[in-house]
Enzyme design. Sequence first.
Site, PDB file in Angstrom:
ATOM      1  N   TYR A 117       0.816  -1.276  -0.192  1.00 45.30           N
ATOM      2  CA  TYR A 117      -0.021   0.161  -0.024  1.00 45.30           C
ATOM      3  C   TYR A 117       0.832   1.309   0.086  1.00 45.30           C
ATOM      4  CZ  TYR A 117      -3.044   3.775   1.691  1.00 45.30           C
ATOM      5  OH  TYR A 117      -3.712   4.751   1.872  1.00 45.30           O
ATOM      6  N   ARG A 170       0.853   6.675  -6.832  1.00 47.02           N
ATOM      7  CA  ARG A 170      -0.393   7.544  -6.908  1.00 47.02           C
ATOM      8  C   ARG A 170       0.359   8.820  -6.875  1.00 47.02           C
ATOM      9  NH1 ARG A 170      -5.524   6.785  -3.018  1.00 47.02           N
ATOM     10  NH2 ARG A 170      -3.752   7.114  -1.273  1.00 47.02           N
ATOM     11  N   ARG A 197     -11.978  13.408   2.342  1.00 53.91           N
ATOM     12  CA  ARG A 197     -12.771  12.589   2.839  1.00 53.91           C
ATOM     13  C   ARG A 197     -14.189  12.373   2.241  1.00 53.91           C
ATOM     14  NH1 ARG A 197      -9.704   9.322   5.965  1.00 53.91           N
ATOM     15  NH2 ARG A 197      -8.226  10.728   7.506  1.00 53.91           N
ATOM     16  N   GLU A 256     -14.552  -1.234   6.200  1.00 53.55           N
ATOM     17  CA  GLU A 256     -14.430   0.083   5.510  1.00 53.55           C
ATOM     18  C   GLU A 256     -15.936   0.173   4.751  1.00 53.55           C
ATOM     19  OE1 GLU A 256     -10.660   1.655   4.145  1.00 53.55           O
ATOM     20  OE2 GLU A 256     -11.775   2.269   2.270  1.00 53.55           O
TER      21      GLU A 256
HETATM   22  C1  3EB Z   1      -8.092   6.131   6.295  1.00 52.23           C
HETATM   23  O1  3EB Z   1      -9.085   6.657   6.747  1.00 52.23           O
HETATM   24  C2  3EB Z   1      -8.461   4.568   5.817  1.00 52.23           C
HETATM   25  O2  3EB Z   1      -5.468   5.641   0.100  1.00 52.23           O
HETATM   26  O3  3EB Z   1      -7.026   6.208  -0.930  1.00 52.23           O
HETATM   27  C3  3EB Z   1      -9.643   5.351   3.238  1.00 52.23           C
HETATM   28  C4  3EB Z   1      -9.833   5.844   1.824  1.00 52.23           C
HETATM   29  C5  3EB Z   1      -8.103   4.866   3.086  1.00 52.23           C
HETATM   30  C6  3EB Z   1      -8.997   6.086   0.875  1.00 52.23           C
HETATM   31  C7  3EB Z   1      -6.584   5.832   0.035  1.00 52.23           C
HETATM   32  C8  3EB Z   1      -7.213   4.992   2.210  1.00 52.23           C
HETATM   33  C9  3EB Z   1      -7.710   5.659   1.108  1.00 52.23           C
HETATM   34  O4  3EB Z   1      -6.981   6.376   6.191  1.00 52.23           O
HETATM   35  C10 3EB Z   1      -7.759   4.210   4.562  1.00 52.23           C
END
Ligand code: 3EB
Length: 323
Positions: free
Chosen positions: A144, A151, A216, A316
């Site tokens: 990741y 990315r 978010r 999630e």
């Molecule tokens: C977090 O809140 C959980 O790397 O695009 C959530 C949504 C999370 C998107 C991303 C990662 C990503 O960090 C992980």
Amino acid sequence: MQIDPLPRRAPRVSYRTGTAAGALAEAGTLAVFGFGSGSPAADDPRYVRVALESFDAPVPMEVWQVDAPVNCGTDGALQWSAGGGWLFAAIDLDEREHGGPSATARLAYEQLHRFVTAHDMQHVLRIWNYLGAINRGEGDAERYKHFCDGRAAGMGDFFAEGFPAATAIGHHGDEHGLQVYLLACDQPGQRVENPRQVSAWRYPRQYGRTPPSFARAMNLPGRDALAISGTAAVVGHASAHHDDLDAQLEETFINLETLLASAGLAAGFDTHSPLKTYVRHAADAPRVRDFLRHRLPGVPVLLLHGDICRSELLVEIDGWRYV
Ligand code: 3EB
């Protein structure tokens, strides 16, 4: 004289059974997603097979529809469709052909960036990323983390004004396969952050060299829907309730409600708020389903088998809230 831009009504997202061909034949279908190894193949640029297994039988598909005629095509490794000011684009790459997760993520983002720019659909609102073996490797060597590096490199300064909403989940298909798809528009959305959480791009160094580049949530241009990023039991920047499924679900719900409030929306989800729930351990799926049925009666939920990008997180949720 300033001419008001045409209102952009949010694509409608639904989960349903039936055939991909049937959904693709309907007016205004922008994209159709099949889930898991049993999903049909369809030779249409608007159709994507996602490498996540569903816990539902029959397995639903996801359908995106707009109020306009839709064109579609392919461009190298990209498949795309467009209509009514909206653009869908997807890319599926094999890491073995591009030198690992970082180089592959970089290439995927460079290609998508090039494409949306060339088609005047620069406002990338929402992105999904599915990669294999997402938690393999320790610390900075975790796949990741390599994905996050690539990315960010592939995004370059394209998102200098702010990141899209996103999801990044580990799939259990061919582990070398990276899938990225997006929704873009010819008009900008408005980013939403969660006051309970540190913005992901400001996560401290302990979470990796390159902080995850996503917002978010995203209010769509017409202010008629909120696209909600992958949301988990993260409080501040820390994962809460390690290995406690029920507590993580409760915390995730608090985060979802906080996001709605932060976006200026009324509380709660309804029958028009499709949510995708990613569950790490297949054995947890029935318990997650019960929880969702109890807490979100009538809300369309797709339950998928996927790994969350932090190994201590078990569940999630992402999705849409229409206004
Ligand atoms: C977090 O809140 C959980 O790397 O695009 C959530 C949504 C999370 C998107 C991303 C990662 C990503 O960090 C992980």
